[in-house]
Scaffold this motif. Structure first.
Motif, PDB file in Angstrom:
ATOM      1  N   VAL A  68       0.841  -1.194   0.000  1.00 41.38           N
ATOM      2  CA  VAL A  68       0.000   0.000   0.000  1.00 41.38           C
ATOM      3  C   VAL A  68       0.880   1.250   0.000  1.00 41.38           C
ATOM      4  CG1 VAL A  68      -1.978  -1.084   1.115  1.00 41.38           C
ATOM      5  CG2 VAL A  68      -0.179  -0.088   2.530  1.00 41.38           C
ATOM      6  N   ASP A  69       0.336   2.307  -0.594  1.00 36.35           N
ATOM      7  CA  ASP A  69       1.079   3.562  -0.675  1.00 36.35           C
ATOM      8  C   ASP A  69       0.085   4.677  -0.986  1.00 36.35           C
ATOM      9  OD1 ASP A  69       3.295   5.190  -0.539  1.00 36.35           O
ATOM     10  OD2 ASP A  69       3.980   4.785  -2.572  1.00 36.35           O
ATOM     11  N   GLU A  70       0.567   5.930  -0.963  1.00 40.44           N
ATOM     12  CA  GLU A  70      -0.274   7.075  -1.292  1.00 40.44           C
ATOM     13  C   GLU A  70       0.432   7.896  -2.369  1.00 40.44           C
ATOM     14  OE1 GLU A  70       1.455   8.047   2.087  1.00 40.44           O
ATOM     15  OE2 GLU A  70       1.037   5.900   2.142  1.00 40.44           O
ATOM     16  N   ILE A  71      -0.362   8.492  -3.242  1.00 43.07           N
ATOM     17  CA  ILE A  71       0.182   9.339  -4.300  1.00 43.07           C
ATOM     18  C   ILE A  71      -0.471  10.718  -4.202  1.00 43.07           C
ATOM     19  CG2 ILE A  71      -1.467   8.330  -5.933  1.00 43.07           C
ATOM     20  CD1 ILE A  71       0.500   8.950  -8.178  1.00 43.07           C
ATOM     21  N   TRP A  72       0.351  11.753  -4.234  1.00 40.66           N
ATOM     22  CA  TRP A  72      -0.120  13.116  -3.996  1.00 40.66           C
ATOM     23  C   TRP A  72      -0.595  13.790  -5.281  1.00 40.66           C
ATOM     24  CZ3 TRP A  72       1.916  17.624  -6.132  1.00 40.66           C
ATOM     25  CH2 TRP A  72       1.412  18.832  -5.602  1.00 40.66           C
ATOM     26  N   SER A  73      -1.629  14.613  -5.128  1.00 33.50           N
ATOM     27  CA  SER A  73      -2.060  15.523  -6.169  1.00 33.50           C
ATOM     28  C   SER A  73      -2.780  16.676  -5.478  1.00 33.50           C
ATOM     29  CB  SER A  73      -2.967  14.814  -7.179  1.00 33.50           C
ATOM     30  OG  SER A  73      -3.244  15.669  -8.278  1.00 33.50           O
ATOM     31  N   PHE A  74      -3.469  17.495  -6.249  1.00 31.22           N
ATOM     32  CA  PHE A  74      -4.229  18.573  -5.609  1.00 31.22           C
ATOM     33  C   PHE A  74      -5.455  18.900  -6.445  1.00 31.22           C
ATOM     34  CE2 PHE A  74      -1.150  20.690  -8.345  1.00 31.22           C
ATOM     35  CZ  PHE A  74      -1.896  21.686  -8.974  1.00 31.22           C
ATOM     36  N   ILE A  75      -6.434  19.495  -5.769  1.00 36.12           N
ATOM     37  CA  ILE A  75      -7.690  19.901  -6.398  1.00 36.12           C
ATOM     38  C   ILE A  75      -7.730  21.427  -6.470  1.00 36.12           C
ATOM     39  CG2 ILE A  75     -10.206  19.784  -6.315  1.00 36.12           C
ATOM     40  CD1 ILE A  75      -8.846  17.064  -6.705  1.00 36.12           C
ATOM     41  N   TYR A  76      -7.861  21.964  -7.642  1.00 29.58           N
ATOM     42  CA  TYR A  76      -8.005  23.399  -7.924  1.00 29.58           C
ATOM     43  C   TYR A  76      -6.733  24.203  -7.637  1.00 29.58           C
ATOM     44  CZ  TYR A  76     -10.010  28.056  -8.298  1.00 29.58           C
ATOM     45  OH  TYR A  76     -10.271  29.351  -8.683  1.00 29.58           O
ATOM     46  N   ALA A  77      -6.142  24.020  -6.450  1.00 23.51           N
ATOM     47  CA  ALA A  77      -4.916  24.741  -6.098  1.00 23.51           C
ATOM     48  C   ALA A  77      -4.156  23.953  -5.048  1.00 23.51           C
ATOM     49  CB  ALA A  77      -5.243  26.133  -5.565  1.00 23.51           C
ATOM     50  N   LYS A  78      -2.849  24.118  -5.027  1.00 23.60           N
ATOM     51  CA  LYS A  78      -2.064  23.488  -3.975  1.00 23.60           C
ATOM     52  C   LYS A  78      -2.461  24.061  -2.620  1.00 23.60           C
ATOM     53  CE  LYS A  78       1.907  22.588  -6.971  1.00 23.60           C
ATOM     54  NZ  LYS A  78       3.337  22.844  -7.227  1.00 23.60           N
ATOM     55  N   GLN A  79      -2.247  23.290  -1.579  1.00 26.09           N
ATOM     56  CA  GLN A  79      -2.723  23.655  -0.252  1.00 26.09           C
ATOM     57  C   GLN A  79      -2.247  25.046   0.169  1.00 26.09           C
ATOM     58  OE1 GLN A  79      -4.804  21.291   1.305  1.00 26.09           O
ATOM     59  NE2 GLN A  79      -5.350  23.123   2.473  1.00 26.09           N
ATOM     60  N   ALA A  80      -1.007  25.366  -0.137  1.00 25.13           N
ATOM     61  CA  ALA A  80      -0.462  26.663   0.272  1.00 25.13           C
ATOM     62  C   ALA A  80      -1.115  27.830  -0.446  1.00 25.13           C
ATOM     63  CB  ALA A  80       1.045  26.678   0.029  1.00 25.13           C
ATOM     64  N   ASN A  81      -1.753  27.566  -1.590  1.00 22.86           N
ATOM     65  CA  ASN A  81      -2.352  28.641  -2.381  1.00 22.86           C
ATOM     66  C   ASN A  81      -3.866  28.728  -2.249  1.00 22.86           C
ATOM     67  OD1 ASN A  81       0.238  29.171  -3.416  1.00 22.86           O
ATOM     68  ND2 ASN A  81      -0.050  27.714  -5.099  1.00 22.86           N
ATOM     69  N   VAL A  82      -4.479  27.830  -1.481  1.00 26.21           N
ATOM     70  CA  VAL A  82      -5.936  27.797  -1.377  1.00 26.21           C
ATOM     71  C   VAL A  82      -6.482  29.096  -0.792  1.00 26.21           C
ATOM     72  CG1 VAL A  82      -7.887  26.692  -0.211  1.00 26.21           C
ATOM     73  CG2 VAL A  82      -6.121  25.291  -1.274  1.00 26.21           C
ATOM     74  N   ALA A  83      -5.801  29.628   0.219  1.00 20.50           N
ATOM     75  CA  ALA A  83      -6.302  30.822   0.914  1.00 20.50           C
ATOM     76  C   ALA A  83      -6.428  32.022  -0.018  1.00 20.50           C
ATOM     77  CB  ALA A  83      -5.391  31.163   2.090  1.00 20.50           C
ATOM     78  N   THR A  84      -5.595  32.114  -1.023  1.00 24.36           N
ATOM     79  CA  THR A  84      -5.630  33.257  -1.937  1.00 24.36           C
ATOM     80  C   THR A  84      -6.249  32.921  -3.291  1.00 24.36           C
ATOM     81  OG1 THR A  84      -3.376  32.727  -2.671  1.00 24.36           O
ATOM     82  CG2 THR A  84      -3.612  34.310  -0.853  1.00 24.36           C
ATOM     83  N   ALA A  85      -6.694  31.682  -3.485  1.00 21.93           N
ATOM     84  CA  ALA A  85      -7.321  31.294  -4.752  1.00 21.93           C
ATOM     85  C   ALA A  85      -8.678  31.970  -4.896  1.00 21.93           C
ATOM     86  CB  ALA A  85      -7.463  29.783  -4.831  1.00 21.93           C
ATOM     87  N   LYS A  86      -9.041  32.328  -6.121  1.00 22.13           N
ATOM     88  CA  LYS A  86     -10.249  33.126  -6.345  1.00 22.13           C
ATOM     89  C   LYS A  86     -11.534  32.372  -6.018  1.00 22.13           C
ATOM     90  CE  LYS A  86      -8.262  36.080  -9.956  1.00 22.13           C
ATOM     91  NZ  LYS A  86      -8.351  36.525 -11.377  1.00 22.13           N
ATOM     92  N   ALA A  87     -11.626  31.124  -6.449  1.00 19.20           N
ATOM     93  CA  ALA A  87     -12.889  30.387  -6.292  1.00 19.20           C
ATOM     94  C   ALA A  87     -12.642  28.997  -5.716  1.00 19.20           C
ATOM     95  CB  ALA A  87     -13.601  30.290  -7.632  1.00 19.20           C
ATOM     96  N   ALA A  88     -11.777  28.923  -4.721  1.00 22.94           N
ATOM     97  CA  ALA A  88     -11.465  27.632  -4.108  1.00 22.94           C
ATOM     98  C   ALA A  88     -12.669  27.102  -3.338  1.00 22.94           C
ATOM     99  CB  ALA A  88     -10.262  27.770  -3.182  1.00 22.94           C
ATOM    100  N   GLY A  89     -13.022  25.849  -3.602  1.00 18.72           N
ATOM    101  CA  GLY A  89     -14.128  25.224  -2.905  1.00 18.72           C
ATOM    102  C   GLY A  89     -13.663  24.502  -1.652  1.00 18.72           C
ATOM    103  N   PRO A  90     -14.576  23.872  -0.944  1.00 20.25           N
ATOM    104  CA  PRO A  90     -14.214  23.190   0.305  1.00 20.25           C
ATOM    105  C   PRO A  90     -13.291  21.995   0.107  1.00 20.25           C
ATOM    106  CG  PRO A  90     -16.493  22.714  -0.321  1.00 20.25           C
ATOM    107  CD  PRO A  90     -16.016  23.802  -1.214  1.00 20.25           C
ATOM    108  N   ASP A  91     -13.267  21.431  -1.100  1.00 19.48           N
ATOM    109  CA  ASP A  91     -12.410  20.275  -1.367  1.00 19.48           C
ATOM    110  C   ASP A  91     -11.080  20.664  -2.013  1.00 19.48           C
ATOM    111  OD1 ASP A  91     -14.286  18.371  -0.426  1.00 19.48           O
ATOM    112  OD2 ASP A  91     -15.395  18.540  -2.296  1.00 19.48           O
ATOM    113  N   SER A  92     -10.836  21.946  -2.160  1.00 24.31           N
ATOM    114  CA  SER A  92      -9.600  22.398  -2.804  1.00 24.31           C
ATOM    115  C   SER A  92      -8.393  22.117  -1.922  1.00 24.31           C
ATOM    116  CB  SER A  92      -9.676  23.896  -3.108  1.00 24.31           C
ATOM    117  OG  SER A  92     -10.736  24.179  -3.996  1.00 24.31           O
ATOM    118  N   GLY A  93      -7.243  21.984  -2.554  1.00 30.78           N
ATOM    119  CA  GLY A  93      -6.013  21.737  -1.817  1.00 30.78           C
ATOM    120  C   GLY A  93      -5.466  20.353  -2.083  1.00 30.78           C
TER     121      GLY A  93
END
Length: 283
Positions: A68-93
């Motif tokens: 087992v393992d995990e593979i990283w990605s992101f939704i809409y914006a990387k976690q560090a950029n979610v706070a300043t993203a224009k239309a980031a939803g609750p699942d962003s990051g």
């Protein structure tokens, strides 16, 4: 542009095949003439159908060794950029795709889309356990969320080992996109009687590379990343269907689903379309 209700089986198969071989949605629109909305809707419908089909048929599996393992990605914006993203939803990051691979048949037994917490680890491992016919040897990396989750889900009914890689600090590793150099690995036998020779995560890590190569939204440094977590999950489900049933494994010379006796024949992409149409008929 081709509306969804005009797509025939051949067009659907071609679009799904392109998506499964790493083409982005915009690239598929240029190659096929279908609109972006048409391709996206087909991806979502096919992914949902594939997830339902695999949830039903990947049961009572004869796996003996699972990595087992995990593979990283992101939704809409990387976690560090979610706070300043224009239309980031609750699942962003940041989002993590948890994967479980049978070391013998190379079957993708289970996958889960979530964060990297112990809660996600328990949900993921609980789904994995329900698909197995018997006791397994389980190997993970050193992510500590696995330890409590394995104890809670499997109890004593597992042989569990950890492969902890040791990374060195080099000049190259300080560069932005250069990974640190692995200088060694330590094996820890955690539960039961795992065979040290098979405490490994090599196969599942190679499978994660296959995900990155065949699913465009996992490709780093592009704008093909997922904008919605639902579409991300559908893309992963479609990839797993293609990987398990259609794509011949170079070492095994058969598909993982054939090696695990889930099916007795080689699938084509048209068979995936059949799964989609059967799901649509029930829907």
């Amino acid at each position: 542009m081709t509306p969804m209700n005009k797509l025939d089986r051949e067009q659907r198969a071609r679009i799904l095949h392109l998506l499964c071989e790493g083409s982005s949605i915009r690239a598929v629109t240029r190659l096929t003439g279908a609109s972006k909305n048409t391709v996206t809707k087909l991806l979502v419908d096919a992914g949902t159908a594939c997830a339902a089909y695999q949830d039903r048929v990947l049961r009572n599996l004869p796996c003996k060794r699972v990595q087992v393992d995990e593979i990283w990605s992101f939704i809409y914006a990387k976690q560090a950029n979610v706070a300043t993203a224009k239309a980031a939803g609750p699942d962003s990051g940041d989002v993590w795709t948890w994967t479980a691979l049978c070391a013998d048949t190379k079957l993708m037994v289970s996958f889960f889309i979530g964060d990297r917490t112990g809660t996600s680890a328990r949900i993921f491992l609980d789904d994995l356990k329900e698909r197995l016919a018997g006791r397994i040897q389980l190997t993970s990396d050193g992510h500590r969320a696995y330890v409590e989750a394995v104890d809670e889900v499997f109890g004593r009914d597992v042989d569990y080992g950890i492969l902890q890689k040791i990374y060195g600090t080099t000049i190259e590793s300080e560069r932005r996109y250069s990974p640190a150099k692995c200088i060694g690995a330590e094996k820890e036998l955690v539960k039961g009687c795992p065979d040290p020779a098979h405490v490994s995560t090599s196969y599942v890590e190679r499978s994660n590379l296959t995900i990155r190569m065949h699913t465009r939204r996992f490709t780093r440094l592009t704008n093909a990343f997922s904008k919605k977590i639902e579409n991300h999950a559908c893309a992963v489900a479609l990839h797993c269907m293609y990987y398990n049933f259609v794509r011949i494994h170079k070492t095994l010379k058969v598909t993982p689903a054939m090696a695990a006796n889930v099916t007795n024949r080689l699938w084509e992409i048209g068979d995936v379309v059949d799964v989609l149409e059967a799901w649509e008929a029930k829907k």
